[in-house]
Design a protein around this motif. Structure first.
Motif, PDB file in Angstrom:
ATOM      1  N   ALA A   1       0.819  -1.202   0.000  1.00  0.00           N
ATOM      2  CA  ALA A   1       0.000   0.000   0.000  1.00  0.00           C
ATOM      3  C   ALA A   1       0.858   1.260   0.000  1.00  0.00           C
ATOM      4  CB  ALA A   1      -0.941  -0.014   1.190  1.00  0.00           C
ATOM      5  N   ILE A   2       2.007   1.220   0.668  1.00  0.00           N
ATOM      6  CA  ILE A   2       2.842   2.421   0.762  1.00  0.00           C
ATOM      7  C   ILE A   2       3.311   2.892  -0.621  1.00  0.00           C
ATOM      8  CG2 ILE A   2       5.013   1.198   1.139  1.00  0.00           C
ATOM      9  CD1 ILE A   2       5.796   3.397   3.108  1.00  0.00           C
ATOM     10  N   ASN A   3       3.345   2.009  -1.589  1.00  0.00           N
ATOM     11  CA  ASN A   3       3.766   2.404  -2.928  1.00  0.00           C
ATOM     12  C   ASN A   3       2.672   3.159  -3.685  1.00  0.00           C
ATOM     13  OD1 ASN A   3       6.172   1.196  -2.375  1.00  0.00           O
ATOM     14  ND2 ASN A   3       5.737  -0.657  -3.534  1.00  0.00           N
ATOM     15  N   ARG A   4       1.447   3.163  -3.142  1.00  0.00           N
ATOM     16  CA  ARG A   4       0.341   3.894  -3.758  1.00  0.00           C
ATOM     17  C   ARG A   4       0.066   5.222  -3.071  1.00  0.00           C
ATOM     18  NH1 ARG A   4      -1.533  -1.367  -3.365  1.00  0.00           N
ATOM     19  NH2 ARG A   4      -3.002  -0.814  -1.721  1.00  0.00           N
ATOM     20  N   GLY A   5       0.740   5.486  -1.953  1.00  0.00           N
ATOM     21  CA  GLY A   5       0.542   6.725  -1.214  1.00  0.00           C
ATOM     22  C   GLY A   5       0.727   6.504   0.274  1.00  0.00           C
ATOM     23  N   PRO A   6       0.503   7.548   1.082  1.00  0.00           N
ATOM     24  CA  PRO A   6       0.650   7.407   2.528  1.00  0.00           C
ATOM     25  C   PRO A   6      -0.200   6.240   3.029  1.00  0.00           C
ATOM     26  CG  PRO A   6       0.318   9.695   1.948  1.00  0.00           C
ATOM     27  CD  PRO A   6       0.070   8.891   0.706  1.00  0.00           C
ATOM     28  N   SER A   7       0.356   5.466   3.955  1.00  0.00           N
ATOM     29  CA  SER A   7      -0.308   4.249   4.407  1.00  0.00           C
ATOM     30  C   SER A   7      -0.418   4.197   5.922  1.00  0.00           C
ATOM     31  CB  SER A   7       0.448   3.025   3.916  1.00  0.00           C
ATOM     32  OG  SER A   7       0.431   2.976   2.508  1.00  0.00           O
ATOM     33  N   HIS A   8      -1.645   3.981   6.382  1.00  0.00           N
ATOM     34  CA  HIS A   8      -1.930   3.835   7.804  1.00  0.00           C
ATOM     35  C   HIS A   8      -1.337   2.513   8.286  1.00  0.00           C
ATOM     36  CE1 HIS A   8      -4.710   2.503  11.107  1.00  0.00           C
ATOM     37  NE2 HIS A   8      -4.275   3.656  11.571  1.00  0.00           N
ATOM     38  N   CYS A   9      -0.600   2.551   9.371  1.00  0.00           N
ATOM     39  CA  CYS A   9      -0.005   1.334   9.934  1.00  0.00           C
ATOM     40  C   CYS A   9      -1.060   0.579  10.725  1.00  0.00           C
ATOM     41  CB  CYS A   9       1.178   1.682  10.827  1.00  0.00           C
ATOM     42  SG  CYS A   9       2.574   2.367   9.914  1.00  0.00           S
ATOM     43  N   ALA A  10      -1.305  -0.668  10.326  1.00  0.00           N
ATOM     44  CA  ALA A  10      -2.293  -1.512  10.982  1.00  0.00           C
ATOM     45  C   ALA A  10      -2.019  -1.603  12.473  1.00  0.00           C
ATOM     46  CB  ALA A  10      -2.279  -2.902  10.355  1.00  0.00           C
ATOM     47  N   GLY A  11      -3.089  -1.585  13.253  1.00  0.00           N
ATOM     48  CA  GLY A  11      -2.961  -1.701  14.694  1.00  0.00           C
ATOM     49  C   GLY A  11      -2.743  -0.389  15.409  1.00  0.00           C
ATOM     50  N   THR A  12      -2.654   0.712  14.665  1.00  0.00           N
ATOM     51  CA  THR A  12      -2.514   2.019  15.297  1.00  0.00           C
ATOM     52  C   THR A  12      -3.856   2.743  15.237  1.00  0.00           C
ATOM     53  OG1 THR A  12      -1.779   3.252  13.317  1.00  0.00           O
ATOM     54  CG2 THR A  12      -0.075   2.088  14.587  1.00  0.00           C
ATOM     55  N   ALA A  13      -3.977   3.802  16.039  1.00  0.00           N
ATOM     56  CA  ALA A  13      -5.235   4.547  16.149  1.00  0.00           C
ATOM     57  C   ALA A  13      -5.695   5.090  14.796  1.00  0.00           C
ATOM     58  CB  ALA A  13      -5.065   5.698  17.134  1.00  0.00           C
ATOM     59  N   MET A  14      -6.983   5.316  14.698  1.00  0.00           N
ATOM     60  CA  MET A  14      -7.574   5.996  13.540  1.00  0.00           C
ATOM     61  C   MET A  14      -7.710   7.473  13.888  1.00  0.00           C
ATOM     62  SD  MET A  14      -7.941   3.782  11.181  1.00  0.00           S
ATOM     63  CE  MET A  14      -9.054   4.575  10.022  1.00  0.00           C
ATOM     64  N   PRO A  15      -7.900   8.349  12.892  1.00  0.00           N
ATOM     65  CA  PRO A  15      -8.038   9.780  13.181  1.00  0.00           C
ATOM     66  C   PRO A  15      -9.093  10.047  14.253  1.00  0.00           C
ATOM     67  CG  PRO A  15      -7.821   9.451  10.839  1.00  0.00           C
ATOM     68  CD  PRO A  15      -7.959   8.079  11.451  1.00  0.00           C
ATOM     69  N   GLY A  16      -8.706  10.854  15.249  1.00  0.00           N
ATOM     70  CA  GLY A  16      -9.596  11.230  16.331  1.00  0.00           C
ATOM     71  C   GLY A  16      -9.625  10.270  17.491  1.00  0.00           C
ATOM     72  N   GLN A  17      -9.137   9.060  17.314  1.00  0.00           N
ATOM     73  CA  GLN A  17      -9.150   8.076  18.396  1.00  0.00           C
ATOM     74  C   GLN A  17      -7.977   8.308  19.348  1.00  0.00           C
ATOM     75  OE1 GLN A  17      -8.943   4.224  16.500  1.00  0.00           O
ATOM     76  NE2 GLN A  17     -11.177   4.047  16.400  1.00  0.00           N
ATOM     77  N   ALA A  18      -8.175   7.874  20.597  1.00  0.00           N
ATOM     78  CA  ALA A  18      -7.074   7.895  21.554  1.00  0.00           C
ATOM     79  C   ALA A  18      -6.016   6.910  21.070  1.00  0.00           C
ATOM     80  CB  ALA A  18      -7.567   7.500  22.937  1.00  0.00           C
ATOM     81  N   GLY A  19      -4.778   7.288  21.214  1.00  0.00           N
ATOM     82  CA  GLY A  19      -3.673   6.459  20.756  1.00  0.00           C
ATOM     83  C   GLY A  19      -2.860   7.190  19.718  1.00  0.00           C
ATOM     84  N   ASN A  20      -1.917   6.490  19.133  1.00  0.00           N
ATOM     85  CA  ASN A  20      -0.997   7.056  18.159  1.00  0.00           C
ATOM     86  C   ASN A  20      -1.380   6.590  16.761  1.00  0.00           C
ATOM     87  OD1 ASN A  20       1.266   8.258  16.992  1.00  0.00           O
ATOM     88  ND2 ASN A  20       2.661   6.651  17.629  1.00  0.00           N
ATOM     89  N   LEU A  21      -1.857   7.499  15.946  1.00  0.00           N
ATOM     90  CA  LEU A  21      -2.175   7.243  14.537  1.00  0.00           C
ATOM     91  C   LEU A  21      -0.860   7.313  13.766  1.00  0.00           C
ATOM     92  CD1 LEU A  21      -3.866   7.286  11.887  1.00  0.00           C
ATOM     93  CD2 LEU A  21      -4.202   9.707  12.285  1.00  0.00           C
ATOM     94  N   VAL A  22      -0.458   6.228  13.121  1.00  0.00           N
ATOM     95  CA  VAL A  22       0.848   6.179  12.456  1.00  0.00           C
ATOM     96  C   VAL A  22       0.659   5.981  10.955  1.00  0.00           C
ATOM     97  CG1 VAL A  22       3.096   5.042  12.356  1.00  0.00           C
ATOM     98  CG2 VAL A  22       1.888   5.214  14.544  1.00  0.00           C
ATOM     99  N   VAL A  23       1.336   6.841  10.183  1.00  0.00           N
ATOM    100  CA  VAL A  23       1.255   6.804   8.725  1.00  0.00           C
ATOM    101  C   VAL A  23       2.673   6.835   8.154  1.00  0.00           C
ATOM    102  CG1 VAL A  23       0.399   7.968   6.656  1.00  0.00           C
ATOM    103  CG2 VAL A  23      -0.969   8.002   8.757  1.00  0.00           C
ATOM    104  N   ALA A  24       2.958   5.902   7.246  1.00  0.00           N
ATOM    105  CA  ALA A  24       4.263   5.833   6.582  1.00  0.00           C
ATOM    106  C   ALA A  24       4.119   6.287   5.133  1.00  0.00           C
ATOM    107  CB  ALA A  24       4.792   4.408   6.614  1.00  0.00           C
ATOM    108  N   GLY A  25       5.179   6.858   4.602  1.00  0.00           N
ATOM    109  CA  GLY A  25       5.172   7.280   3.206  1.00  0.00           C
ATOM    110  C   GLY A  25       6.582   7.376   2.662  1.00  0.00           C
ATOM    111  N   HIS A  26       6.678   7.432   1.355  1.00  0.00           N
ATOM    112  CA  HIS A  26       7.977   7.561   0.691  1.00  0.00           C
ATOM    113  C   HIS A  26       8.349   9.032   0.505  1.00  0.00           C
ATOM    114  CE1 HIS A  26       8.554   3.346  -0.243  1.00  0.00           C
ATOM    115  NE2 HIS A  26       7.338   3.268  -0.770  1.00  0.00           N
ATOM    116  N   ARG A  27       9.651   9.305   0.381  1.00  0.00           N
ATOM    117  CA  ARG A  27      10.121  10.675   0.156  1.00  0.00           C
ATOM    118  C   ARG A  27      10.572  10.910  -1.283  1.00  0.00           C
ATOM    119  NH1 ARG A  27      13.966  13.038   4.471  1.00  0.00           N
ATOM    120  NH2 ARG A  27      12.983  14.949   3.755  1.00  0.00           N
TER     121      ARG A  27
END
Length: 107
Positions: A1-27
């Motif tokens: 998925a990261i090759n198609r754009g920013p990718s949400h890391c499974a098992g991390t919070a979703m936007p607005g949820q308590a916890g750490n929402l983690v997104v990986a992407g290429h530079r």
């Protein structure tokens, strides 16, 4: 998925949820979504727009450079935070640049 754009890391919070929402992407490859991650400054916004139109806004609290094995960047804590990360420096996988954000709210 990261090759198609920013990718949400499974098992991390979703936007607005308590916890750490983690997104990986290429530079420097594929869509280069995090090409200028190093240019962000504290206070810069990060906005997630959900399918129902709700937006969640976070603000940058700081960045750090870590080794590729620094898994603490995906740790889940009770705070409402977000983390973006990508390889660093541009064109190299020697390190990771990590941007840390805190939730401001929804609209």
């Amino acid at each position: 998925a990261i090759n198609r754009g920013p990718s949400h890391c499974a098992g991390t919070a979703m936007p607005g949820q308590a916890g750490n929402l983690v997104v990986a992407g290429h530079r420097t490859t594929y869509t280069k979504p995090f090409h200028d991650l190093d240019l962000l400054a504290p206070g810069d916004p990060l906005v997630f727009t959900m399918n129902d139109g709700t937006t969640w806004t976070y603000e940058l609290t700081g960045t750090e450079i870590v080794t590729p094995d620094a898994m603490h960047v995906v740790d889940q804590l009770p705070d409402h935070t977000a983390t973006l990360f990508a390889c660093h420096p541009k064109g190299s996988a020697a390190q990771r640049i990590v941007a840390h954000f805190r939730l401001l709210g929804a609209s």
